[in-house]
Design a protein around this motif. Structure first.
Motif, short mmCIF file in Angstrom:
data_model
loop_
_atom_site.label_atom_id
_atom_site.label_comp_id
_atom_site.label_asym_id
_atom_site.label_seq_id
_atom_site.Cartn_x
_atom_site.Cartn_y
_atom_site.Cartn_z
N ARG A 1 2.19 1.83 -3.46
CA ARG A 1 1.19 2.41 -4.36
C ARG A 1 0.97 3.89 -4.07
O ARG A 1 0.87 4.71 -5.00
CB ARG A 1 -0.13 1.65 -4.23
CG ARG A 1 -0.13 0.26 -4.84
CD ARG A 1 -1.51 -0.35 -4.78
NE ARG A 1 -2.48 0.46 -5.51
CZ ARG A 1 -3.79 0.33 -5.38
NH1 ARG A 1 -4.30 -0.56 -4.53
NH2 ARG A 1 -4.60 1.07 -6.09
N LEU B 1 3.97 5.79 -5.23
CA LEU B 1 4.00 5.87 -6.69
C LEU B 1 3.12 7.01 -7.18
O LEU B 1 3.53 7.80 -8.05
CB LEU B 1 3.52 4.54 -7.29
CG LEU B 1 3.37 4.50 -8.81
CD1 LEU B 1 4.72 4.66 -9.48
CD2 LEU B 1 2.70 3.20 -9.26
N GLY B 2 1.91 7.11 -6.64
CA GLY B 2 1.02 8.21 -7.04
C GLY B 2 1.60 9.56 -6.72
O GLY B 2 1.53 10.50 -7.52
N THR C 1 0.83 -1.20 0.00
CA THR C 1 0.00 0.00 0.00
C THR C 1 0.87 1.25 0.00
O THR C 1 0.59 2.22 -0.73
CB THR C 1 -0.92 0.00 1.22
OG1 THR C 1 -1.75 -1.16 1.20
CG2 THR C 1 -1.81 1.23 1.23
N LEU D 1 1.03 -2.97 -9.79
CA LEU D 1 1.23 -3.12 -8.34
C LEU D 1 0.03 -3.78 -7.68
O LEU D 1 0.18 -4.58 -6.75
CB LEU D 1 1.49 -1.75 -7.71
CG LEU D 1 2.85 -1.13 -7.96
CD1 LEU D 1 2.95 0.24 -7.32
CD2 LEU D 1 3.96 -2.03 -7.43
N ARG D 2 -1.16 -3.48 -8.17
CA ARG D 2 -2.35 -4.10 -7.59
C ARG D 2 -2.37 -5.60 -7.86
O ARG D 2 -2.73 -6.40 -6.98
CB ARG D 2 -3.61 -3.46 -8.15
CG ARG D 2 -4.06 -2.24 -7.37
CD ARG D 2 -5.42 -1.77 -7.78
NE ARG D 2 -5.40 -1.15 -9.09
CZ ARG D 2 -6.48 -0.66 -9.71
NH1 ARG D 2 -7.66 -0.77 -9.13
NH2 ARG D 2 -6.38 -0.08 -10.89
N ASP E 1 0.19 1.39 -11.52
CA ASP E 1 -0.65 1.07 -10.37
C ASP E 1 -1.38 -0.26 -10.57
O ASP E 1 -1.52 -1.04 -9.63
CB ASP E 1 -1.65 2.19 -10.13
CG ASP E 1 -2.46 1.98 -8.87
OD1 ASP E 1 -1.89 2.08 -7.77
OD2 ASP E 1 -3.67 1.70 -8.97
N ALA F 1 1.00 6.30 -14.94
CA ALA F 1 0.73 6.07 -13.52
C ALA F 1 -0.32 5.00 -13.33
O ALA F 1 -0.20 4.14 -12.44
CB ALA F 1 0.28 7.38 -12.87
N LEU F 2 -1.36 5.01 -14.18
CA LEU F 2 -2.42 4.01 -14.08
C LEU F 2 -1.88 2.61 -14.38
O LEU F 2 -2.19 1.65 -13.66
CB LEU F 2 -3.55 4.36 -15.04
CG LEU F 2 -4.72 3.36 -15.10
CD1 LEU F 2 -5.40 3.25 -13.75
CD2 LEU F 2 -5.72 3.77 -16.19
#
Length: 258
Positions: A186, A189-190, A183, A242-243, A239, A235-236
């Motif tokens: 993530r 990263l954002g 978490t 990573l999810r 992400d 970025a998406l």
């Protein structure tokens, strides 16, 4: 068949919001509420992308920005994980460090650009340092907040069974903080992507942030939109990766909770 149909449904739900956004974007331009010269159409932005791909250095810009974000993110996480463990494990350390972390976390990275230039110059080190700063403070908050929320029952049981502090850390705390690490990764990263344009204010010649800044000097709205959309897409995608990694690494947690 069921898995393939579920996959198609998931893809459909993922694509649907962006289709809605494109329709809204086009409709807003057609209504005349905004001057068409101030709001390029999706087709014009796509055409600009093609021009940058064939005649410009768009790929280089994407690579340089992604490289800076990844370096800043990894360096920030490498420091945030042990610091988060230290703060979460030792209450006196947390009481001493917590005000400092919240103080520096509140400082916008763009405010540190003059200092970064003075101390680190205008090269890649300064840009990565700004991204590192943003990533570290975003990640360390998530890390130690996750640690202090772990139920002390697990630690008491481990001590009752004769576990040492190191064994408790390695066999109890470390596995239970993996979800919080992911978490934190993530979130960091954002924050890193959100700080990218600010970091590339430091005399960057290449990168998506530099592309946006150069385009703003010439009021090139198509390129500005292209840069913004590119940052969001990258970025998406990262992400999503990573999810998926999180789902694989912490699948045991869902089974335990069930």
């Amino acid at each position: 068949m069921k898995k393939s149909s579920n996959a198609l449904v998931n893809i459909g739900w993922a694509v649907l919001p962006f289709l809605f956004l494109l329709v809204f974007w086009t409709a807003l331009r057609m209504t005349g509420l905004i001057n068409p010269t101030l709001l390029p159409s999706p087709a014009e932005v796509a055409q600009t992308l093609w021009v940058h791909l064939t005649e410009g250095n768009f790929i280089v810009n994407v690579y340089m920005s992604a490289q800076r974000v990844v370096l800043g993110l990894l360096l920030g996480m490498l420091l945030a994980v042990p610091v988060g463990f230290l703060i979460g494990w030792y209450r006196p350390v947390r009481r001493f460090v917590d005000p400092l972390i919240n103080f520096f976390r509140a400082l916008p990275p763009i405010a540190l650009i003059p200092l970064a230039i003075v101390y680190l110059g205008i090269g890649e080190v300064a840009k990565v340092a700004i991204l590192f700063y943003a990533s570290f403070f975003a990640a360390v908050i998530v890390m130690y907040e996750g640690m202090i929320q772990i139920s002390p029952v697990y630690i008491r049981v481990a001590r009752t069974l004769g576990a040492t502090d190191f064994e408790i850390f390695r066999k109890v705390m470390l596995p239970m903080t993996v979800p919080h690490m992911l978490t934190a990764l993530r979130v960091a990263l954002g924050v890193a992507w959100a700080t990218l344009v600010a970091s590339e204010l430091v005399a960057a010649q290449e990168g998506l942030g530099a592309m946006i800044q150069n385009a703003s000097a010439f009021f090139d709205l198509r390129t500005i939109y292209l840069g913004i959309i590119s940052i969001g897409v990258l970025a998406l995608l990262m992400d999503i990766g990573l999810r998926r990694l999180s789902n694989r690494l912490v699948s045991w947690q869902d089974k335990t909770e069930n």
